[in-house]
Design an enzyme around this catalytic site. Sequence first.
Site, mmCIF file in Angstrom:
data_model
loop_
_atom_site.group_PDB
_atom_site.id
_atom_site.type_symbol
_atom_site.label_atom_id
_atom_site.label_comp_id
_atom_site.label_asym_id
_atom_site.label_seq_id
_atom_site.Cartn_x
_atom_site.Cartn_y
_atom_site.Cartn_z
ATOM 1 N N HIS A 153 34.989 18.037 37.132
ATOM 2 C CA HIS A 153 35.608 17.532 35.889
ATOM 3 C C HIS A 153 34.524 16.884 35.028
ATOM 4 O O HIS A 153 33.585 16.271 35.546
ATOM 5 C CB HIS A 153 36.708 16.519 36.219
ATOM 6 C CG HIS A 153 37.514 16.157 35.010
ATOM 7 N ND1 HIS A 153 37.087 15.214 34.110
ATOM 8 C CD2 HIS A 153 38.690 16.637 34.534
ATOM 9 C CE1 HIS A 153 37.976 15.129 33.132
ATOM 10 N NE2 HIS A 153 38.952 15.974 33.363
ATOM 11 N N GLU A 180 38.019 23.001 29.965
ATOM 12 C CA GLU A 180 38.392 21.700 29.425
ATOM 13 C C GLU A 180 37.284 21.223 28.493
ATOM 14 O O GLU A 180 36.297 20.628 28.954
ATOM 15 C CB GLU A 180 38.584 20.695 30.566
ATOM 16 C CG GLU A 180 39.610 21.129 31.589
ATOM 17 C CD GLU A 180 40.279 19.937 32.261
ATOM 18 O OE1 GLU A 180 41.504 19.975 32.397
ATOM 19 O OE2 GLU A 180 39.579 18.974 32.620
HETATM 20 P P1 13P Z 1 44.225 14.737 28.789
HETATM 21 O O1 13P Z 1 45.358 15.738 28.879
HETATM 22 O O2 13P Z 1 44.682 13.325 28.953
HETATM 23 O O3 13P Z 1 43.378 14.963 27.570
HETATM 24 O O4 13P Z 1 43.271 15.024 30.068
HETATM 25 C C1 13P Z 1 42.965 16.323 30.386
HETATM 26 C C2 13P Z 1 42.187 16.383 31.638
HETATM 27 O O5 13P Z 1 41.129 15.804 31.758
HETATM 28 C C3 13P Z 1 42.766 17.172 32.740
HETATM 29 O O6 13P Z 1 41.843 17.290 33.776
#
Ligand code: 13P
Length: 257
Positions: free
Chosen positions: A96, A168
């Site tokens: 992440h 992401e």
């Molecule tokens: P948010 O949906 O709060 O932006 O976070 C996304 C995330 O980091 C999922 O791993």
Amino acid sequence: MKKVWIGTSWKMNKTSAAADAWASAVAPAVKACSESVQPFVIPSFPYIQQVSEQLNDKGVRIGSQNICWQDEGAYTGEVSPIQVKDCGATLVEIGHSERRAMFGETDERVNKKVLASLKHGLTPLVCVGDTHDEKRWGVSAESVIRQVKIALYEVPKEQVADVIIAYEPVWAIGEQGIPATSEEAERVHLAIRNALSAEFGSSISQKMVLLYGGSVNLDNASELLDQANIDGLFVGRTAWNADGYCHLLEIAQSKAN
Ligand code: 13P
């Protein structure tokens, strides 16, 4: 047909009582999901077992937010794939952007953790993302594909399709994040799919699950799920509240029907 994956990582949030309340509240909704929706939840380490006991038999995949690449030994503060599996996890979130930015996670370590997960029959969920600068410079796809390729280095071809990739964008995550438009997300997802196809062949690339994460909410979830190369959503804030998560499941279910 491919399932629509809808999941959340709680990041470093919730205590035992809050975890229990969330799992109890979503239980009827996850149980009501058809085979075409795959719910998953990734609690903090201490609550993996508890949540797994509550939700595992309802078709929810439980994950851990990280692992060590070693099986056991003198690695103080680390948690091994064997241990998370023992607590009921079947998924492992790896790389992440918060771990990359704040805790020194490198592409090389992400790859080691992917291999360790597969060795123990756990599904790696690898997060990749471009920074705001990379987006500005027009190198989002290049940056993300590089991360994907390193994550999959030396993964046996027959196991590649077991790895889940979550795109992401760093600029889209969290309080300061601006959600990617469905076009922006689809453009990068398509680039990832094409790169996977070039590397491993079209059949494997089509089987692979590609998730989008970053400021997903109840207004943008539907359009994101309509994109050809978005197979599901990986959600933070909107899904920490059980109602929000249940609504996301409903949206996914409506696509799957
Ligand atoms: P948010 O949906 O709060 O932006 O976070 C996304 C995330 O980091 C999922 O791993």
